[in-house]
Design an enzyme around this catalytic site. Structure first.
Site, PDB file in Angstrom:
ATOM      1  N   CYS A  47     -41.245   4.402  27.137  1.00  0.00           N
ATOM      2  CA  CYS A  47     -41.999   5.544  26.651  1.00  0.00           C
ATOM      3  C   CYS A  47     -42.503   6.312  27.868  1.00  0.00           C
ATOM      4  CB  CYS A  47     -43.124   5.109  25.724  1.00  0.00           C
ATOM      5  SG  CYS A  47     -44.359   4.041  26.502  1.00  0.00           S
ATOM      6  N   MET A  48     -43.594   7.029  27.709  1.00  0.00           N
ATOM      7  CA  MET A  48     -44.083   7.847  28.820  1.00  0.00           C
ATOM      8  C   MET A  48     -44.525   7.013  30.016  1.00  0.00           C
ATOM      9  SD  MET A  48     -44.022  11.157  28.154  1.00  0.00           S
ATOM     10  CE  MET A  48     -45.330  11.891  29.122  1.00  0.00           C
TER      11      MET A  48
END
Length: 652
Positions: A34-35
């Site tokens: 993810c980020m």
């Protein structure tokens, strides 16, 4: 180990160290990111060494929740994840090699089984869909092989019935092909019972026996077992595949309980006997009769739908047929077919019901195009599509659409659209009961095969459009977008930071500003991701925290990356653990590459929905490249309105 030493690890070394801490590459099921975090599905949680992972230079923290999450930080996490999958020779989200001699279908089954056993928080619906996938994906090769044989046999049989082929010459060929086909489809309930037992942790052979019970092979036809609800004779297959799965689930519970209370000396005798007796009786006298009761109750409704006629009848019957098959309720339609053929020489019902399988074909095509990066899924679709076109829908249903959940529903909608077209045309009937799909064309009466073909095309198109726009699971779509954006982002050059620039940050929403150490999530509170602040919002409107360019919008909509004109990398993370909500509470109002200011509304967040899901609503603002920051100060806390200046950072 000091910070200087931490910076000396290369991406390759960091990837290898993470694999080692996760129990070795062979213990890692798949890798995505993810980020800020590398997210891994692991095969055996017991092999994971969290202490070792936390000690790796460059690792900011470890979270063991739905997946094993290793926190690296934005900007670097995609490179580490890419290095990890490159070491394994796969793409992001794909299963890592494990052992030898496994084809894609078996690999998929192993992945789903490991996910089922992992200690993950998941909804009951997702758990059921995982179980269905575990049960049926291993059958895909047999489904495809038997299905192709069945399709060829169906075409030949229908041509014989239509008089195009000579029965004396061709019937024995059809009989041989049907013998081969029936080895799979006649005993599908047994294979389902065996695989269900493996998924639920019961004895596989007992599971197979429970599956075989619905065939009623020992029943005396002259004195059949009565349905407790209606008094009618039980019919083989009542309860269907879903009934078998439910019965084996009960078997797993009873068997495990008996293993705990029965002495070891007699366990091998008592446990299988009692388990089989209890579950078998429940299956014969409750599950099957209940399905039969429902079937009989549906007769009136089906007759009413048929009496209405037209497009309405076609849509309802085309859309509901596959759910009826799954519950073994489709048998009530056979007498209706026979009655129609006897009275009019054809059944108007069969061509409409055949549209259900065509809807699955359209849905599979949409999945193939939309999720083309998912190689396991596309390989299964490629094998199952020809079978589905020939009218054998099991590979597509049980291997593709049903395990994904939403595509099964949109495929049924496609079937309804095809049924509506045939119902609207009218007079499209089959002269005999036979397999559906393209194989049914030779049996269409009175030269109205063109109407049936139009229905097939409408079902294909309906299933495709409904699935393409409404039926793609959000988690699968996120994986697809993540793989695409990661690959495209790899060649990008590191962002350069201007010297001695001052960036002014603002409150992203109306509410209360807090220092980062007050955050509910320790990853943020311990400032492992960077320095910043957060807002507890009282309004759904979310604004940009700083002026700059939108660099990243995560597929699940819960996080936005902004790069300031001076080069600071800023992360707006909306809520705590909201990645699990798959974007549902958020609406993103900006696009990647767009320049924003603190007056730019970047998103709306349904705060009530986030709270209802048990997640935090804190709007986190983080400067993630703190190595480039010389000084920073949180100037204001407490109640603020949106766009109020609260934080400043000066670059080195």
């Amino acid at each position: 180990m000091n910070e200087m030493a931490k910076e000396e690890l290369t991406l390759n070394q960091l990837a290898k160290e993470i694999y080692a801490g996760a129990g070795g590459m062979e213990n890692v099921q798949s890798v995505v990111h993810c980020m800020t975090r590398v997210r891994m599905s692991v095969r055996d949680d017991a092999k994971v060494d969290q202490a070792k992972l936390k000690s790796i230079p460059g690792v900011l923290g470890v979270v063991d929740d739905e997946q094993l999450q290793v926190i690296i930080g934005p900007g670097k996490v995609n490179k580490v994840a890419k290095e990890m999958v490159d070491l394994a020779g796969v793409e992001l989200g794909e299963e890592l090699p494990h052992g030898t001699g496994k084809d894609l279908v078996n690999a998929k089954a192993a992945e789903m089984k490991a996910a089922q056993k992992a200690k993950q928080k998941k909804s009951p619906i997702k758990a059921v869909l995982k179980d269905i996938s575990n049960i049926f994906v291993p059958m895909i090769p047999a489904f495809v092989g038997s299905g192709l044989i069945a399709g060829v046999a169906a075409i030949m049989a229908n041509l014989i019935t239509a008089g195009t082929l000579d029965a004396a010459t061709w019937q024995q060929f059809v009989d041989v092909l049907n013998i081969l086909k029936n080895g799979m489809f006649t005993y599908l309930v047994i294979y389902t019972g065996i695989n269900s037992a493996q998924v639920f942790g019961a004895n596989p052979t007992l599971g197979g026996v429970i599956g075989a019970v619905v065939m009623l092979t020992g029943m005396n036809p002259d004195a059949p077992i009565k349905n407790l609800f209606t008094g009618d004779a039980l019919a083989a297959g009542q309860g269907g595949i879903i009934g078998v799965i439910f019965a084996v689930w009960l078997l797993s519970i009873i068997e495990k309980k008996l293993h705990q209370i029965i002495p070891d000396a007699i366990d091998i005798i008592i446990t299988p006997m009692v388990s089989l007796l209890v579950v078998g009786l429940l299956e014969i006298f409750l599950i099957m009769p209940l399905a039969g009761f429902i079937s009989n109750g549906m007769v009136g409704g089906i007759n009413w739908v048929l009496s209405v006629g037209g497009a309405f009848s076609g849509f309802v019957l085309g859309a509901l047929f596959l759910p009826m098959v799954m519950f073994g309720l489709h048998q009530i339609l056979t007498p209706i077919h026979i009655q129609m053929i006897g009275e009019t020489g054809m059944t108007l019902l069969l061509p409409i019901l055949a549209m259900a399988g065509a809807g699955q074909v359209g849905a599979a095509l949409a999945l193939w195009i939309k999720l083309r990066k998912d190689k396991e899924l596309t390989e299964m679709i490629k094998g199952a599509l020809p079978v589905g076109i020939l009218g054998i829908g099991e590979p597509l249903i049980y291997g593709v659409t049903l395990p994904l959940g939403r595509p099964f529903v949109t495929a049924c909608v496609g079937g309804g659209i095809g049924g509506a077209v045939i119902g609207a045309i009218g007079g499209v009937g089959a002269i005999a009961i036979g397999p559906s799909g393209a194989a049914l064309i030779p049996l269409i009466a009175n030269g109205r095969w063109w109407g049936y073909v139009l229905g097939l095309l409408a079902a294909y198109a309906g299933g495709f459009v409904a699935t393409y726009f409404f039926g793609i699971p959000k988690d699968k779509l996120a994986e697809q977008q993540l793989a695409e954006t990661t690959v495209s982002a790899e060649p990008m050059v590191e962002n350069k930071v201007a010297a001695h620039a001052i960036d002014v940050f603002t409150a992203v929403a109306q509410g209360d500003v807090h220092p980062l150490e007050d955050a509910a999530d320790p990853v943020f509170a311990e400032k492992k991701m960077g320095e910043g602040y957060f807002v507890e919002p009282t309004s759904n409107e979310i604004f940009a925290p700083v002026a700059g360019k939108v660099s990243t919008i995560f597929p699940t909509k819960h996080a936005i990356g902004i790069t300031t004109d001076s080069g600071l990398e800023v992360l707006l993370h909306m809520g705590i653990n909201t990645v699990e909500l798959e974007g549902q509470p958020f609406e993103i109002l900006v696009t990647e590459g767009q320049h924003v200011t603190p007056e730019t509304k970047v998103a709306t967040a349904d705060l009530a929905a986030i709270k209802a899901a048990g997640k935090g609503i804190s709007m986190m603002v983080l400067v993630t490249n703190m190595n480039d920051v010389e000084t920073y100060v949180l100037e204001k806390t407490g109640k603020v309105t949106a766009t109020t200046e609260v934080f400043k950072a000066k670059t080195k």
